[in-house]
Scaffold this motif. Structure first.
Motif, mmCIF file in Angstrom:
data_model
loop_
_atom_site.group_PDB
_atom_site.id
_atom_site.type_symbol
_atom_site.label_atom_id
_atom_site.label_comp_id
_atom_site.label_asym_id
_atom_site.label_seq_id
_atom_site.Cartn_x
_atom_site.Cartn_y
_atom_site.Cartn_z
ATOM 1 N N GLY A 12 5.103 -2.743 5.064
ATOM 2 C CA GLY A 12 5.808 -2.798 3.788
ATOM 3 C C GLY A 12 6.693 -4.027 3.720
ATOM 4 O O GLY A 12 7.151 -4.534 4.747
ATOM 5 N N PHE A 13 6.915 -4.521 2.530
ATOM 6 C CA PHE A 13 7.761 -5.695 2.341
ATOM 7 C C PHE A 13 8.496 -5.595 1.010
ATOM 8 O O PHE A 13 8.137 -4.828 0.137
ATOM 9 N N GLU A 14 9.583 -6.377 0.901
ATOM 10 C CA GLU A 14 10.381 -6.418 -0.313
ATOM 11 C C GLU A 14 10.149 -7.753 -1.010
ATOM 12 O O GLU A 14 9.912 -8.766 -0.358
ATOM 13 N N LEU A 15 10.238 -7.731 -2.333
ATOM 14 C CA LEU A 15 9.990 -8.937 -3.111
ATOM 15 C C LEU A 15 10.879 -8.931 -4.338
ATOM 16 O O LEU A 15 10.960 -7.920 -5.043
ATOM 17 N N ARG A 16 11.571 -10.047 -4.582
ATOM 18 C CA ARG A 16 12.381 -10.189 -5.795
ATOM 19 C C ARG A 16 11.492 -10.717 -6.901
ATOM 20 O O ARG A 16 10.867 -11.760 -6.758
ATOM 21 N N ARG A 17 11.426 -9.971 -8.003
ATOM 22 C CA ARG A 17 10.598 -10.368 -9.139
ATOM 23 C C ARG A 17 11.343 -10.079 -10.437
ATOM 24 O O ARG A 17 12.085 -9.117 -10.524
ATOM 25 N N PRO A 18 11.111 -10.898 -11.473
ATOM 26 C CA PRO A 18 11.703 -10.596 -12.771
ATOM 27 C C PRO A 18 11.169 -9.275 -13.321
ATOM 28 O O PRO A 18 10.055 -8.860 -13.016
ATOM 29 N N ILE A 19 11.961 -8.628 -14.145
ATOM 30 C CA ILE A 19 11.589 -7.326 -14.692
ATOM 31 C C ILE A 19 10.367 -7.423 -15.594
ATOM 32 O O ILE A 19 9.530 -6.529 -15.621
ATOM 33 N N ASP A 20 10.242 -8.530 -16.319
ATOM 34 C CA ASP A 20 9.155 -8.646 -17.295
ATOM 35 C C ASP A 20 7.799 -8.968 -16.672
ATOM 36 O O ASP A 20 6.787 -8.965 -17.360
ATOM 37 N N ARG A 21 7.745 -9.226 -15.363
ATOM 38 C CA ARG A 21 6.461 -9.487 -14.704
ATOM 39 C C ARG A 21 5.752 -8.192 -14.346
ATOM 40 O O ARG A 21 6.382 -7.189 -14.051
ATOM 41 N N ALA A 22 4.440 -8.250 -14.344
ATOM 42 C CA ALA A 22 3.633 -7.081 -13.951
ATOM 43 C C ALA A 22 3.791 -6.826 -12.454
ATOM 44 O O ALA A 22 4.059 -7.754 -11.688
ATOM 45 N N PRO A 23 3.614 -5.570 -12.013
ATOM 46 C CA PRO A 23 3.715 -5.285 -10.575
ATOM 47 C C PRO A 23 2.653 -6.042 -9.781
ATOM 48 O O PRO A 23 1.568 -6.319 -10.278
ATOM 49 N N LEU A 24 3.009 -6.372 -8.556
ATOM 50 C CA LEU A 24 2.098 -7.070 -7.656
ATOM 51 C C LEU A 24 0.918 -6.156 -7.327
ATOM 52 O O LEU A 24 1.106 -4.962 -7.087
ATOM 53 N N GLU A 25 -0.284 -6.695 -7.322
ATOM 54 C CA GLU A 25 -1.469 -5.887 -7.032
ATOM 55 C C GLU A 25 -2.101 -6.225 -5.690
ATOM 56 O O GLU A 25 -2.802 -5.403 -5.120
ATOM 57 N N LYS A 26 -1.868 -7.444 -5.187
ATOM 58 C CA LYS A 26 -2.455 -7.876 -3.918
ATOM 59 C C LYS A 26 -1.380 -8.458 -3.016
ATOM 60 O O LYS A 26 -0.428 -9.066 -3.495
ATOM 61 N N CYS A 27 -1.562 -8.283 -1.721
ATOM 62 C CA CYS A 27 -0.646 -8.842 -0.730
ATOM 63 C C CYS A 27 -0.673 -10.363 -0.826
ATOM 64 O O CYS A 27 -1.725 -10.966 -1.056
ATOM 65 N N LEU A 28 0.470 -10.988 -0.636
ATOM 66 C CA LEU A 28 0.552 -12.440 -0.748
ATOM 67 C C LEU A 28 -0.117 -13.164 0.421
ATOM 68 O O LEU A 28 -0.501 -14.321 0.284
ATOM 69 N N THR A 29 -0.263 -12.499 1.564
ATOM 70 C CA THR A 29 -0.869 -13.161 2.717
ATOM 71 C C THR A 29 -2.339 -12.807 2.928
ATOM 72 O O THR A 29 -3.159 -13.680 3.145
ATOM 73 N N CYS A 30 -2.689 -11.511 2.853
ATOM 74 C CA CYS A 30 -4.069 -11.118 3.156
ATOM 75 C C CYS A 30 -4.909 -10.819 1.912
ATOM 76 O O CYS A 30 -6.109 -10.608 2.020
ATOM 77 N N ARG A 31 -4.275 -10.783 0.738
ATOM 78 C CA ARG A 31 -4.960 -10.549 -0.548
ATOM 79 C C ARG A 31 -5.616 -9.174 -0.665
ATOM 80 O O ARG A 31 -6.497 -8.971 -1.487
ATOM 81 N N ASN A 32 -5.209 -8.210 0.148
ATOM 82 C CA ASN A 32 -5.699 -6.840 0.034
ATOM 83 C C ASN A 32 -4.787 -6.060 -0.912
ATOM 84 O O ASN A 32 -3.631 -6.425 -1.117
ATOM 85 N N PRO A 33 -5.282 -4.965 -1.492
ATOM 86 C CA PRO A 33 -4.486 -4.221 -2.482
ATOM 87 C C PRO A 33 -3.208 -3.621 -1.894
ATOM 88 O O PRO A 33 -3.192 -3.120 -0.780
ATOM 89 N N VAL A 34 -2.129 -3.708 -2.679
ATOM 90 C CA VAL A 34 -0.850 -3.093 -2.322
ATOM 91 C C VAL A 34 -0.382 -2.244 -3.500
ATOM 92 O O VAL A 34 -0.861 -2.389 -4.619
ATOM 93 N N ARG A 35 0.540 -1.322 -3.208
ATOM 94 C CA ARG A 35 1.102 -0.501 -4.278
ATOM 95 C C ARG A 35 2.619 -0.575 -4.205
ATOM 96 O O ARG A 35 3.207 -0.797 -3.149
ATOM 97 N N LYS A 36 3.252 -0.390 -5.362
ATOM 98 C CA LYS A 36 4.705 -0.422 -5.438
ATOM 99 C C LYS A 36 5.250 0.916 -4.959
ATOM 100 O O LYS A 36 4.725 1.974 -5.300
ATOM 101 N N VAL A 37 6.308 0.861 -4.163
ATOM 102 C CA VAL A 37 6.922 2.049 -3.588
ATOM 103 C C VAL A 37 8.240 2.306 -4.314
ATOM 104 O O VAL A 37 9.005 1.378 -4.567
#
Length: 86
Positions: free
Chosen positions: A24-49
């Protein structure tokens, strides 16, 4: 900007997650952006916790002296629409 937590959809499968997204990892993102769908390093699917919220616990109501020490102005209602500073 709020901090969002993400984790791999399959954290136990080493082929479907890297060591970062499996823990698991933390990421600062603006509120108006869509949730992240893929990991930034391995490009596999991730889900928001949904994470826990850290809120202070107030065990007793604040007294007048505690409010004054915190810098608040304490007012008391005398008549209809009339307040007096304590």
């Amino acid at each position: 900007m709020p901090i969002y937590e993400y984790i791999s959809e399959q954290p136990d499968d080493p082929e479907r997650s890297c060591r970062i997204c499996s823990r698991g990892f933390e990421l600062r993102r603006p509120i108006d952006r869509a949730p992240l769908e893929k990991c930034l390093t391995c490009r596999n699917p991730v889900r928001k916790v949904i994470s826990r919220i850290n809120t202070p616990k107030i065990l007793k109501p604040l007294s007048v002296s505690d409010a004054k020490k915190a810098g608040f102005t304490v007012m008391e209602r005398r008549d209809k629409g009339v307040y007096e500073k304590l």
